[in-house]
Design an enzyme around this catalytic site. Sequence first.
Site, PDB file in Angstrom:
ATOM      1  N   ASN A 170       0.808  -1.286   0.053  1.00 27.04           N
ATOM      2  CA  ASN A 170      -0.025   0.112  -0.054  1.00 27.04           C
ATOM      3  C   ASN A 170       0.820   1.216  -0.042  1.00 27.04           C
ATOM      4  OD1 ASN A 170       0.637  -0.464   2.568  1.00 27.04           O
ATOM      5  ND2 ASN A 170      -1.117   0.844   3.365  1.00 27.04           N
ATOM      6  N   GLY A 216       2.187  -5.098   7.561  1.00 23.54           N
ATOM      7  CA  GLY A 216       1.120  -5.822   6.581  1.00 23.54           C
ATOM      8  C   GLY A 216       0.104  -6.117   7.400  1.00 23.54           C
ATOM      9  N   SER A 217      -0.465  -7.291   7.114  1.00 21.95           N
ATOM     10  CA  SER A 217      -1.680  -7.553   7.762  1.00 21.95           C
ATOM     11  C   SER A 217      -1.319  -8.223   9.295  1.00 21.95           C
ATOM     12  CB  SER A 217      -2.378  -8.764   7.119  1.00 21.95           C
ATOM     13  OG  SER A 217      -1.834  -9.879   6.957  1.00 21.95           O
ATOM     14  N   THR A 218      -2.416  -7.942   9.929  1.00 23.85           N
ATOM     15  CA  THR A 218      -2.378  -8.810  11.423  1.00 23.85           C
ATOM     16  C   THR A 218      -2.115 -10.029  11.511  1.00 23.85           C
ATOM     17  OG1 THR A 218      -3.403  -6.725  12.474  1.00 23.85           O
ATOM     18  CG2 THR A 218      -3.697  -8.764  13.696  1.00 23.85           C
ATOM     19  N   GLY A 225       1.181 -10.807  10.427  1.00 19.43           N
ATOM     20  CA  GLY A 225       2.080 -10.557  11.681  1.00 19.43           C
ATOM     21  C   GLY A 225       2.230 -11.378  12.762  1.00 19.43           C
ATOM     22  N   GLU A 252       4.106  -3.374  12.237  1.00 19.48           N
ATOM     23  CA  GLU A 252       3.154  -2.364  11.956  1.00 19.48           C
ATOM     24  C   GLU A 252       1.829  -3.204  11.349  1.00 19.48           C
ATOM     25  OE1 GLU A 252       3.139   0.364  12.891  1.00 19.48           O
ATOM     26  OE2 GLU A 252       5.348   1.033  13.082  1.00 19.48           O
ATOM     27  N   CYS A 281      -3.379   2.063   6.256  1.00 25.09           N
ATOM     28  CA  CYS A 281      -3.343   1.418   7.662  1.00 25.09           C
ATOM     29  C   CYS A 281      -4.102   2.322   8.740  1.00 25.09           C
ATOM     30  CB  CYS A 281      -2.029   1.000   8.182  1.00 25.09           C
ATOM     31  SG  CYS A 281      -0.728   2.224   8.369  1.00 25.09           S
ATOM     32  N   GLU A 326       8.094   3.299  14.896  1.00 25.18           N
ATOM     33  CA  GLU A 326       8.884   3.437  13.890  1.00 25.18           C
ATOM     34  C   GLU A 326       9.047   5.108  14.007  1.00 25.18           C
ATOM     35  OE1 GLU A 326       7.207   1.377  10.712  1.00 25.18           O
ATOM     36  OE2 GLU A 326       9.267   0.170  10.435  1.00 25.18           O
TER      37      GLU A 326
HETATM   38  P1  TAP Z   1       0.265  -8.956   3.784  1.00 24.32           P
HETATM   39  O1  TAP Z   1      -0.470  -9.861   3.012  1.00 24.32           O
HETATM   40  O2  TAP Z   1       0.549  -9.402   5.286  1.00 24.32           O
HETATM   41  O3  TAP Z   1       1.749  -8.807   3.240  1.00 24.32           O
HETATM   42  C1  TAP Z   1       2.495  -7.913   3.548  1.00 24.32           C
HETATM   43  C2  TAP Z   1       3.969  -8.318   3.181  1.00 24.32           C
HETATM   44  O4  TAP Z   1       4.380  -9.554   3.769  1.00 24.32           O
HETATM   45  C3  TAP Z   1       4.111  -8.692   1.797  1.00 24.32           C
HETATM   46  O5  TAP Z   1       5.558  -8.353   1.359  1.00 24.32           O
HETATM   47  C4  TAP Z   1       3.993  -9.955   1.560  1.00 24.32           C
HETATM   48  O6  TAP Z   1       4.703 -10.872   0.521  1.00 24.32           O
HETATM   49  C5  TAP Z   1       4.839 -10.497   2.782  1.00 24.32           C
HETATM   50  N1  TAP Z   1       4.132 -11.901   3.624  1.00 24.32           N
HETATM   51  C6  TAP Z   1       2.907 -12.602   3.169  1.00 24.32           C
HETATM   52  N2  TAP Z   1       3.049 -13.565   3.822  1.00 24.32           N
HETATM   53  C7  TAP Z   1       4.502 -14.019   4.514  1.00 24.32           C
HETATM   54  C8  TAP Z   1       4.821 -14.861   5.222  1.00 24.32           C
HETATM   55  N3  TAP Z   1       4.221 -15.885   5.608  1.00 24.32           N
HETATM   56  N4  TAP Z   1       5.922 -14.843   5.844  1.00 24.32           N
HETATM   57  C9  TAP Z   1       6.970 -13.622   5.538  1.00 24.32           C
HETATM   58  N5  TAP Z   1       6.319 -12.446   4.638  1.00 24.32           N
HETATM   59  C10 TAP Z   1       4.898 -12.575   4.291  1.00 24.32           C
HETATM   60  O7  TAP Z   1      -0.278  -7.331   3.914  1.00 24.32           O
HETATM   61  P2  TAP Z   1      -0.783  -6.544   2.631  1.00 24.32           P
HETATM   62  O8  TAP Z   1      -2.059  -7.030   2.167  1.00 24.32           O
HETATM   63  O9  TAP Z   1       0.266  -6.456   1.541  1.00 24.32           O
HETATM   64  O10 TAP Z   1      -0.985  -5.155   3.243  1.00 24.32           O
HETATM   65  C11 TAP Z   1      -2.078  -4.698   3.784  1.00 24.32           C
HETATM   66  C12 TAP Z   1      -2.207  -4.711   5.370  1.00 24.32           C
HETATM   67  O11 TAP Z   1      -0.854  -4.054   5.724  1.00 24.32           O
HETATM   68  C13 TAP Z   1      -3.215  -3.979   6.092  1.00 24.32           C
HETATM   69  O12 TAP Z   1      -3.712  -4.814   7.275  1.00 24.32           O
HETATM   70  C14 TAP Z   1      -2.712  -2.817   6.544  1.00 24.32           C
HETATM   71  O13 TAP Z   1      -3.243  -2.322   7.628  1.00 24.32           O
HETATM   72  C15 TAP Z   1      -1.210  -3.209   6.792  1.00 24.32           C
HETATM   73  N6  TAP Z   1      -0.284  -2.086   6.983  1.00 24.32           N
HETATM   74  C16 TAP Z   1      -0.116  -1.332   8.051  1.00 24.32           C
HETATM   75  C17 TAP Z   1       0.827  -0.427   8.143  1.00 24.32           C
HETATM   76  C18 TAP Z   1       1.070   0.229   9.508  1.00 24.32           C
HETATM   77  S1  TAP Z   1       2.578   1.292   9.491  1.00 24.32           S
HETATM   78  N7  TAP Z   1       0.818  -0.273  10.681  1.00 24.32           N
HETATM   79  C19 TAP Z   1       1.128   0.259   7.091  1.00 24.32           C
HETATM   80  C20 TAP Z   1       0.648  -0.266   5.757  1.00 24.32           C
HETATM   81  C21 TAP Z   1      -0.129  -1.375   5.796  1.00 24.32           C
HETATM   82  P3  TAP Z   1       3.734 -10.955  -0.763  1.00 24.32           P
HETATM   83  O14 TAP Z   1       4.181  -9.587  -1.678  1.00 24.32           O
HETATM   84  O15 TAP Z   1       4.483 -12.172  -1.278  1.00 24.32           O
HETATM   85  O16 TAP Z   1       2.345 -10.866  -0.351  1.00 24.32           O
END
Ligand code: TAP
Length: 452
Positions: free
Chosen positions: A131, A207-209, A212, A229, A263, A433
């Site tokens: 994002n 990333g997602s909870t 995480g 985060e 987020c 952070e």
């Molecule tokens: P995720 O599906 O959790 O993916 C985030 C990252 O983790 C991607 O690079 C993903 O790789 C990687 N990943 C996925 N599965 C993994 C595993 N088993 N082991 C290690 N790495 C893994 O989240 P998303 O859909 O990309 O992002 C949206 C989420 O991020 C939302 O919940 C949002 O709130 C949260 N977010 C939080 C913040 C803060 S600062 N709190 C900021 C931005 C976003 P791939 O590319 O291969 O999927």
Amino acid sequence: MTTTQVVNPATEQVVTTLELVSAAETDAAIERAQRAGVDWRAVAPGDRARLLRRFAEAVDANLEQLAQLEVANAGHTIGNARWEAGNVRDVLHFAAGIPERLLGNQIPVAGGVDITFHEPLGVVGVIVPWNFPMPIAAWGFGPALAAGNTVVLKPAELTPLTAIRLGELALEAGVPEGVFQVLPGKGSVVGQRFVTHPAVRKVVFTGSTEVGKEIMAGCARQVKRVTLELGGKSANIVFADADLERAAATAPYGVFDNAGQDCCARSRILVQRSVFDRFLELLEPAVRGVRVGDPAAESTEMGPLISAAHRAQVASFVEPSTKVAFTGTQPDGPGFWYPPTVVLPDAPSDRVLTEEIFGPVVAVVPFEDEADAVRIANDTEYGLSGSIWTNDVGRALRVSRGVEAGNLSVNSHSSVRYWTPFGGFKQSGLGRELGPDAALAFTETKNVFIAT
Ligand code: TAP
């Protein structure tokens, strides 16, 4: 060899095809980072600072190119994308102040001298979501490098292009080989090796909870340091004594920025009952007026969602039975579009009030008084951000102290400044952070006693 197609979400056209990094290549990169760390931690503080400033200047010189890449890869509006590239530059300049100010203590003791050092951890793995590919990467690698660590960074598979360019710019600026490596690949491959490889001493995950929690559990096996985060379900609380016109005019930006894929999105608007109807009247033209369309056009305020799959997930929150108050517009033709949508949920248990939507859908609910507002705002497992609209300073402070969230703003929706701390309460994350203590999250405190 596994490849991935990078798609422009505004046009559905393939931008480029990339090779993905394998587990073996990830291990090799981690081991290269470990070797590079020996010299990197020995670089004089002033020289490390100069390299980070040169890296920042290289980002600034290529700001427009980075911004255009993000428009094409993530569908960000050009205005946002320029801010994001500028944020990387600013984080690096801020980080350049760290090496010469990483001060320890001299603690009075009997029989000798006692001093503390902030030692680098070693190799840090940074895992970035799709994002905000640029800023979130920099919040990890900037302070980590400044504190003397080496970094391996995994961008999201959907949005690797700006991270790859940042890796090239670091090398062009003179950051030594192996100190900062970008590894485009899958989370289940590259990200998992960051968690399991013993040479990686810390994982910074955004990333997602759900993921995480897996990362935290995986890191626990080696007592590996983590910063998390994660998701959010932030409240925008509007009191009857607020400047209602301003609160309503800005509310769309508090939730629809980056098409709600934020987020910190204020995806719940809580409005004091006595002004509920008036607020909705004011909100409607603001929502209908959001300019949704070609993210490359200077006047566009909201672009597309990241993918067709994500759009289907967002759409699932608006069921046939959902009471939709009003919607904004969306362009016709290709692109993963979804219009700004305002819903009026019937019950506190409605998914739209309990789950992170991560799209341009917002729920508006009434509250009775201050205590009720705080209760509803805290009725979530998340605790990342929030806004409070009131002209009563005492109330602003009481509610700010009452809401369980890491980043609150009063009469504003701003959550992120590189010089103030950022992070979540409860299941929105672990650690902070940015801000004055950013570097300490990338060090171990060592205590040394010298007998005299
Ligand atoms: P995720 O599906 O959790 O993916 C985030 C990252 O983790 C991607 O690079 C993903 O790789 C990687 N990943 C996925 N599965 C993994 C595993 N088993 N082991 C290690 N790495 C893994 O989240 P998303 O859909 O990309 O992002 C949206 C989420 O991020 C939302 O919940 C949002 O709130 C949260 N977010 C939080 C913040 C803060 S600062 N709190 C900021 C931005 C976003 P791939 O590319 O291969 O999927």
